[in-house]
Write a protein that holds these residues in place. Structure first.
Motif, PDB file in Angstrom:
ATOM      1  N   MET A   1      10.131  -3.440 -44.515  1.00  0.00           N
ATOM      2  CA  MET A   1      11.189  -2.983 -43.634  1.00  0.00           C
ATOM      3  C   MET A   1      10.686  -1.747 -42.892  1.00  0.00           C
ATOM      4  SD  MET A   1      14.952  -2.713 -43.168  1.00  0.00           S
ATOM      5  CE  MET A   1      15.665  -3.207 -44.685  1.00  0.00           C
ATOM      6  N   ILE A   2      10.993  -1.702 -41.608  1.00  0.00           N
ATOM      7  CA  ILE A   2      10.685  -0.534 -40.786  1.00  0.00           C
ATOM      8  C   ILE A   2      11.993   0.161 -40.461  1.00  0.00           C
ATOM      9  CG2 ILE A   2      10.728  -1.834 -38.600  1.00  0.00           C
ATOM     10  CD1 ILE A   2       8.235   0.937 -39.304  1.00  0.00           C
ATOM     11  N   ASP A   3      12.005   1.475 -40.573  1.00  0.00           N
ATOM     12  CA  ASP A   3      13.188   2.267 -40.250  1.00  0.00           C
ATOM     13  C   ASP A   3      13.037   2.798 -38.828  1.00  0.00           C
ATOM     14  OD1 ASP A   3      14.360   2.047 -42.843  1.00  0.00           O
ATOM     15  OD2 ASP A   3      12.980   3.584 -43.559  1.00  0.00           O
ATOM     16  N   ILE A   4      14.079   2.624 -38.037  1.00  0.00           N
ATOM     17  CA  ILE A   4      14.069   3.119 -36.666  1.00  0.00           C
ATOM     18  C   ILE A   4      15.245   4.076 -36.511  1.00  0.00           C
ATOM     19  CG2 ILE A   4      14.189   2.533 -34.220  1.00  0.00           C
ATOM     20  CD1 ILE A   4      13.095  -0.268 -35.056  1.00  0.00           C
ATOM     21  N   TYR A   5      14.920   5.301 -36.124  1.00  0.00           N
ATOM     22  CA  TYR A   5      15.906   6.349 -35.891  1.00  0.00           C
ATOM     23  C   TYR A   5      15.966   6.587 -34.391  1.00  0.00           C
ATOM     24  CZ  TYR A   5      14.908   7.036 -40.808  1.00  0.00           C
ATOM     25  OH  TYR A   5      14.723   6.836 -42.157  1.00  0.00           O
ATOM     26  N   TYR A   6      17.166   6.819 -33.866  1.00  0.00           N
ATOM     27  CA  TYR A   6      17.248   7.095 -32.440  1.00  0.00           C
ATOM     28  C   TYR A   6      18.333   8.129 -32.151  1.00  0.00           C
ATOM     29  CZ  TYR A   6      21.402   4.103 -31.945  1.00  0.00           C
ATOM     30  OH  TYR A   6      22.648   3.552 -32.042  1.00  0.00           O
ATOM     31  N   THR A   7      18.188   8.766 -30.989  1.00  0.00           N
ATOM     32  CA  THR A   7      19.136   9.785 -30.566  1.00  0.00           C
ATOM     33  C   THR A   7      19.183   9.819 -29.041  1.00  0.00           C
ATOM     34  OG1 THR A   7      19.799  12.096 -30.823  1.00  0.00           O
ATOM     35  CG2 THR A   7      17.428  11.672 -30.537  1.00  0.00           C
ATOM     36  N   TYR A   8      20.306  10.333 -28.541  1.00  0.00           N
ATOM     37  CA  TYR A   8      20.438  10.598 -27.119  1.00  0.00           C
ATOM     38  C   TYR A   8      20.390  12.101 -26.852  1.00  0.00           C
ATOM     39  CZ  TYR A   8      21.924   5.757 -26.757  1.00  0.00           C
ATOM     40  OH  TYR A   8      21.963   4.374 -26.816  1.00  0.00           O
ATOM     41  N   ALA A   9      20.158  12.874 -27.901  1.00  0.00           N
ATOM     42  CA  ALA A   9      20.107  14.331 -27.783  1.00  0.00           C
ATOM     43  C   ALA A   9      18.882  14.762 -26.979  1.00  0.00           C
ATOM     44  CB  ALA A   9      20.057  14.962 -29.184  1.00  0.00           C
ATOM     45  N   LYS A  46       0.738   8.714 -46.327  1.00  0.00           N
ATOM     46  CA  LYS A  46       0.887   7.258 -46.243  1.00  0.00           C
ATOM     47  C   LYS A  46       2.151   6.846 -45.501  1.00  0.00           C
ATOM     48  CE  LYS A  46      -2.863   6.312 -48.422  1.00  0.00           C
ATOM     49  NZ  LYS A  46      -4.022   5.973 -47.645  1.00  0.00           N
ATOM     50  N   VAL A  47       2.642   7.712 -44.657  1.00  0.00           N
ATOM     51  CA  VAL A  47       3.783   7.384 -43.810  1.00  0.00           C
ATOM     52  C   VAL A  47       3.251   7.209 -42.393  1.00  0.00           C
ATOM     53  CG1 VAL A  47       5.937   8.251 -42.811  1.00  0.00           C
ATOM     54  CG2 VAL A  47       5.463   8.601 -45.222  1.00  0.00           C
ATOM     55  N   PHE A  48       3.626   6.092 -41.779  1.00  0.00           N
ATOM     56  CA  PHE A  48       3.195   5.802 -40.419  1.00  0.00           C
ATOM     57  C   PHE A  48       4.404   5.864 -39.502  1.00  0.00           C
ATOM     58  CE2 PHE A  48       0.270   3.823 -43.325  1.00  0.00           C
ATOM     59  CZ  PHE A  48      -0.970   4.142 -42.788  1.00  0.00           C
ATOM     60  N   PHE A  49       4.205   6.314 -38.279  1.00  0.00           N
ATOM     61  CA  PHE A  49       5.324   6.446 -37.358  1.00  0.00           C
ATOM     62  C   PHE A  49       4.835   6.313 -35.927  1.00  0.00           C
ATOM     63  CE2 PHE A  49       3.644  10.580 -38.351  1.00  0.00           C
ATOM     64  CZ  PHE A  49       3.543  11.219 -37.119  1.00  0.00           C
ATOM     65  N   ASN A  50       5.793   6.020 -35.053  1.00  0.00           N
ATOM     66  CA  ASN A  50       5.509   5.922 -33.628  1.00  0.00           C
ATOM     67  C   ASN A  50       6.808   6.156 -32.880  1.00  0.00           C
ATOM     68  OD1 ASN A  50       4.466   3.749 -31.113  1.00  0.00           O
ATOM     69  ND2 ASN A  50       3.192   5.431 -31.815  1.00  0.00           N
ATOM     70  N   ALA A  51       6.736   6.931 -31.801  1.00  0.00           N
ATOM     71  CA  ALA A  51       7.923   7.284 -31.030  1.00  0.00           C
ATOM     72  C   ALA A  51       7.880   6.648 -29.647  1.00  0.00           C
ATOM     73  CB  ALA A  51       8.032   8.799 -30.897  1.00  0.00           C
ATOM     74  N   THR A  52       9.055   6.529 -29.054  1.00  0.00           N
ATOM     75  CA  THR A  52       9.192   6.017 -27.695  1.00  0.00           C
ATOM     76  C   THR A  52      10.436   6.630 -27.077  1.00  0.00           C
ATOM     77  OG1 THR A  52       9.284   3.995 -26.337  1.00  0.00           O
ATOM     78  CG2 THR A  52      10.535   3.978 -28.393  1.00  0.00           C
ATOM     79  N   HIS A  53      10.477   6.641 -25.756  1.00  0.00           N
ATOM     80  CA  HIS A  53      11.679   7.125 -25.078  1.00  0.00           C
ATOM     81  C   HIS A  53      11.867   6.366 -23.779  1.00  0.00           C
ATOM     82  CE1 HIS A  53       9.125   9.405 -22.326  1.00  0.00           C
ATOM     83  NE2 HIS A  53       8.431   9.728 -23.384  1.00  0.00           N
ATOM     84  N   SER A  54      13.141   6.266 -23.377  1.00  0.00           N
ATOM     85  CA  SER A  54      13.478   5.600 -22.124  1.00  0.00           C
ATOM     86  C   SER A  54      14.869   6.038 -21.692  1.00  0.00           C
ATOM     87  CB  SER A  54      13.453   4.078 -22.299  1.00  0.00           C
ATOM     88  OG  SER A  54      13.795   3.430 -21.093  1.00  0.00           O
ATOM     89  N   LEU A  58      15.641   8.511 -27.309  1.00  0.00           N
ATOM     90  CA  LEU A  58      14.403   8.784 -28.030  1.00  0.00           C
ATOM     91  C   LEU A  58      14.493   8.037 -29.353  1.00  0.00           C
ATOM     92  CD1 LEU A  58      11.763  10.352 -28.681  1.00  0.00           C
ATOM     93  CD2 LEU A  58      13.228  12.270 -29.388  1.00  0.00           C
ATOM     94  N   ALA A  59      13.463   7.252 -29.671  1.00  0.00           N
ATOM     95  CA  ALA A  59      13.468   6.473 -30.912  1.00  0.00           C
ATOM     96  C   ALA A  59      12.175   6.708 -31.670  1.00  0.00           C
ATOM     97  CB  ALA A  59      13.639   4.988 -30.609  1.00  0.00           C
ATOM     98  N   LEU A  60      12.258   6.590 -32.994  1.00  0.00           N
ATOM     99  CA  LEU A  60      11.120   6.800 -33.880  1.00  0.00           C
ATOM    100  C   LEU A  60      11.137   5.720 -34.956  1.00  0.00           C
ATOM    101  CD1 LEU A  60       8.826   8.852 -34.786  1.00  0.00           C
ATOM    102  CD2 LEU A  60      10.540   9.726 -36.400  1.00  0.00           C
ATOM    103  N   ALA A  61      10.021   5.006 -35.075  1.00  0.00           N
ATOM    104  CA  ALA A  61       9.855   4.013 -36.146  1.00  0.00           C
ATOM    105  C   ALA A  61       9.032   4.656 -37.249  1.00  0.00           C
ATOM    106  CB  ALA A  61       9.153   2.774 -35.614  1.00  0.00           C
ATOM    107  N   VAL A  62       9.473   4.486 -38.495  1.00  0.00           N
ATOM    108  CA  VAL A  62       8.773   5.062 -39.638  1.00  0.00           C
ATOM    109  C   VAL A  62       8.647   3.984 -40.708  1.00  0.00           C
ATOM    110  CG1 VAL A  62       8.726   6.908 -41.366  1.00  0.00           C
ATOM    111  CG2 VAL A  62       9.826   7.320 -39.150  1.00  0.00           C
ATOM    112  N   GLY A  63       7.429   3.817 -41.242  1.00  0.00           N
ATOM    113  CA  GLY A  63       7.215   2.815 -42.272  1.00  0.00           C
ATOM    114  C   GLY A  63       6.004   3.118 -43.137  1.00  0.00           C
ATOM    115  N   LYS A  64       5.709   2.198 -44.040  1.00  0.00           N
ATOM    116  CA  LYS A  64       4.587   2.357 -44.976  1.00  0.00           C
ATOM    117  C   LYS A  64       3.305   1.726 -44.461  1.00  0.00           C
ATOM    118  CE  LYS A  64       7.560   2.630 -48.999  1.00  0.00           C
ATOM    119  NZ  LYS A  64       7.950   2.058 -50.285  1.00  0.00           N
TER     120      LYS A  64
END
Length: 171
Positions: A1-9, A46-54, A58-64
């Motif tokens: 499972m990949i966790d995706i966090y996002y915000t409009y802040a 051992k935590v991997f992540f990647n961010a994107t924005h549009s 703004l969103a961030l994926a975090v996984g193993k």
């Protein structure tokens, strides 16, 4: 499972990444490094992540496992100049603006997964039939496309499910 966090802040991606890593992964004061092409990582963790924005998101994926993430607003228009850079097989699947952004985000999330640049890698990647091809060969990574709140998202990696969590600031 990949966790995706996002915000409009109004927050920059590094601050958002540090907030998420501290709050949800118990990694306070994360020392974020960048690869030669700018892909962020935490040395020795051992935590991997990647961010994107549009367009305000703004969103961030975090996984193993390694991950690439891209999102685009569905309120824009398909760009004809970019559409011409897709392969003929891809163009046969791009019938709507939503299709355009699904193909765009799949390609970009894969390139971000690799830690490469769009300029150097775009012509070597193809997204067709729900799969990524790299230099004509099927890539082993999975592609997860989904839409949420007028955005299309794409996760590239060895993940089959995702969770989505909105973060409102201040928290």
């Amino acid at each position: 499972m990949i966790d995706i966090y996002y915000t409009y802040a109004q927050i920059d991606s590094e601050s958002f990444t540090k907030f998420v890593l501290d709050r949800y992964y118990n990694i306070p004061n994360a020392q974020i490094c960048k690869s030669i092409h700018g892909k962020p990582y935490i040395k020795g963790d051992k935590v991997f992540f990647n961010a994107t924005h549009s367009k305000g998101l703004l969103a961030l994926a975090v996984g193993k496992k390694e991950v690439g993430l891209d999102c685009e607003s569905l309120l824009g228009k398909a760009r004809p100049a970019v559409l011409n850079k897709f392969t003929e097989r891809e163009k046969s699947e791009i019938l709507t603006t939503s299709d355009f952004y699904a193909h765009w985000t799949a390609r970009e999330s894969y390139i971000k997964f690799l830690g490469a640049t769009l300029a150097a890698t775009w012509r070597r990647v193809e997204y067709y039939g729900g799969r990524i091809y790299f230099i004509g060969q099927p890539a082993p990574q999975k592609i997860l496309n989904f839409s949420h709140e007028n955005y299309t998202f794409c996760v590239c990696g060895n993940y089959s499910r995702y969770s989505l969590k909105k973060i409102d600031f201040p928290v």
